[in-house]
Design a protein around this motif. Structure first.
Motif, PDB file in Angstrom:
ATOM      1  N   VAL A  49       0.853  -1.193   0.000  1.00 34.68           N
ATOM      2  CA  VAL A  49       0.000   0.000   0.000  1.00 34.68           C
ATOM      3  C   VAL A  49       0.887   1.240   0.000  1.00 34.68           C
ATOM      4  N   TYR A  50       1.847   1.285   0.948  1.00 35.68           N
ATOM      5  CA  TYR A  50       2.783   2.406   0.981  1.00 35.68           C
ATOM      6  C   TYR A  50       3.991   2.073   1.846  1.00 35.68           C
ATOM      7  N   PHE A  51       5.040   2.895   1.691  1.00 31.64           N
ATOM      8  CA  PHE A  51       6.256   2.804   2.492  1.00 31.64           C
ATOM      9  C   PHE A  51       6.233   3.945   3.498  1.00 31.64           C
ATOM     10  N   GLU A  52       6.662   3.657   4.716  1.00 33.08           N
ATOM     11  CA  GLU A  52       6.789   4.699   5.731  1.00 33.08           C
ATOM     12  C   GLU A  52       8.256   4.751   6.145  1.00 33.08           C
ATOM     13  N   VAL A  53       8.862   5.919   6.063  1.00 35.38           N
ATOM     14  CA  VAL A  53      10.277   6.073   6.371  1.00 35.38           C
ATOM     15  C   VAL A  53      10.429   6.944   7.613  1.00 35.38           C
ATOM     16  N   PHE A  54      11.228   6.456   8.542  1.00 33.24           N
ATOM     17  CA  PHE A  54      11.549   7.221   9.742  1.00 33.24           C
ATOM     18  C   PHE A  54      13.039   7.053  10.006  1.00 33.24           C
ATOM     19  N   LYS A  55      13.784   8.125   9.826  1.00 32.63           N
ATOM     20  CA  LYS A  55      15.245   8.121   9.931  1.00 32.63           C
ATOM     21  C   LYS A  55      15.807   7.037   9.029  1.00 32.63           C
ATOM     22  N   ASN A  56      16.467   6.002   9.607  1.00 28.22           N
ATOM     23  CA  ASN A  56      17.078   4.945   8.802  1.00 28.22           C
ATOM     24  C   ASN A  56      16.197   3.704   8.679  1.00 28.22           C
ATOM     25  N   TYR A  57      14.963   3.810   9.052  1.00 30.97           N
ATOM     26  CA  TYR A  57      14.070   2.651   9.042  1.00 30.97           C
ATOM     27  C   TYR A  57      12.972   2.815   7.988  1.00 30.97           C
ATOM     28  N   VAL A  58      12.664   1.715   7.333  1.00 31.23           N
ATOM     29  CA  VAL A  58      11.588   1.691   6.343  1.00 31.23           C
ATOM     30  C   VAL A  58      10.569   0.646   6.795  1.00 31.23           C
ATOM     31  N   GLU A  59       9.325   1.068   6.855  1.00 34.05           N
ATOM     32  CA  GLU A  59       8.260   0.143   7.221  1.00 34.05           C
ATOM     33  C   GLU A  59       7.312   0.033   6.034  1.00 34.05           C
ATOM     34  N   LEU A  60       7.019  -1.189   5.650  1.00 31.53           N
ATOM     35  CA  LEU A  60       6.099  -1.428   4.541  1.00 31.53           C
ATOM     36  C   LEU A  60       4.701  -1.676   5.116  1.00 31.53           C
ATOM     37  N   HIS A  61       3.716  -1.085   4.502  1.00 33.66           N
ATOM     38  CA  HIS A  61       2.330  -1.335   4.880  1.00 33.66           C
ATOM     39  C   HIS A  61       1.683  -2.095   3.738  1.00 33.66           C
ATOM     40  N   LEU A  62       1.150  -3.272   4.050  1.00 34.74           N
ATOM     41  CA  LEU A  62       0.589  -4.150   3.018  1.00 34.74           C
ATOM     42  C   LEU A  62      -0.933  -4.092   3.027  1.00 34.74           C
ATOM     43  N   ASN A  63      -1.530  -4.515   1.909  1.00 31.68           N
ATOM     44  CA  ASN A  63      -2.981  -4.420   1.809  1.00 31.68           C
ATOM     45  C   ASN A  63      -3.740  -5.385   2.705  1.00 31.68           C
ATOM     46  N   ASP A  64      -3.063  -6.324   3.334  1.00 29.10           N
ATOM     47  CA  ASP A  64      -3.727  -7.205   4.296  1.00 29.10           C
ATOM     48  C   ASP A  64      -3.580  -6.693   5.735  1.00 29.10           C
ATOM     49  N   GLY A  65      -3.049  -5.459   5.884  1.00 26.96           N
ATOM     50  CA  GLY A  65      -2.913  -4.848   7.206  1.00 26.96           C
ATOM     51  C   GLY A  65      -1.586  -5.118   7.898  1.00 26.96           C
ATOM     52  N   GLN A  66      -0.774  -5.994   7.338  1.00 26.60           N
ATOM     53  CA  GLN A  66       0.530  -6.304   7.948  1.00 26.60           C
ATOM     54  C   GLN A  66       1.502  -5.159   7.709  1.00 26.60           C
ATOM     55  N   LYS A  67       2.527  -5.096   8.597  1.00 25.94           N
ATOM     56  CA  LYS A  67       3.610  -4.126   8.443  1.00 25.94           C
ATOM     57  C   LYS A  67       4.921  -4.871   8.333  1.00 25.94           C
TER      58      LYS A  67
END
Length: 163
Positions: free
Chosen positions: A145-163
């Motif tokens: 769904v989208y990528f979330e970036v915070f400093k040196n970390y990348v979190e992926l948000h998937l369409n099934d609600g998982q991160k």
């Protein structure tokens, strides 16, 4: 990745003709094909499906009503109607119909549907490779769904609600 295909067709000859075409057509995925002879069977088998081939005239429920329920349960699935009744081509547009195959012109219409389907299947084949500690995780692009970036970390948000 496996492509899940479900066929709902109550006529054995028509089912065999469609199965023959599907099995002979090369797709970028392994195919898992399951067939059903009525609407109630496929509706009770509520499992993720990539492509539905639906006959319009079924003994227990018409294909249009079946498609509405299937699309509600699997909104990313592709619905292809297969019918003897050429005059219902516009009726089935009530749901997001990908293609309408006429049984009277099965081989040609099937080939046209597969040509139109090819770029969509190629898009589903694309994956994002994410290195996480000591492993590489492959995630299909269409699941992100989208990528979330915070400093040196990348979190992926998937369409099934998982991160």
């Amino acid at each position: 990745m496996e492509l899940n295909i479900k066929i709902v067709e109550d006529d054995t000859n028509d089912l065999n003709a469609l199965l023959s075409l599907l099995n002979s057509y090369h797709m970028p995925y392994e195919k898992k094909i399951i067939s059903y002879q009525n609407a109630l069977s496929i509706l009770s088998a509520n499992s993720p499906t990539d492509i539905y081939f639906l006959d319009f005239e079924l003994p227990d429920k018409n294909g249009l009503e079946t498609a509405k329920i299937l699309q509600k349960n699997n909104p990313d699935s592709i619905i292809i109607f297969v019918s003897q009744k050429d005059d219902i081509v516009f009726d089935v547009q009530v749901v997001h119909t990908f293609y309408f195959i006429r049984k009277s012109n099965l081989k040609i219409d099937f080939a046209r549907a597969m040509i139109k389907l090819k770029p969509i299947l190629q898009d589903r084949k694309q994956v994002y490779c994410h290195k996480n500690k000591n492993q590489v995780i492959k995630i299909p692009i269409n699941n992100i769904v989208y990528f979330e970036v915070f400093k040196n970390y990348v979190e992926l948000h998937l369409n099934d609600g998982q991160k």
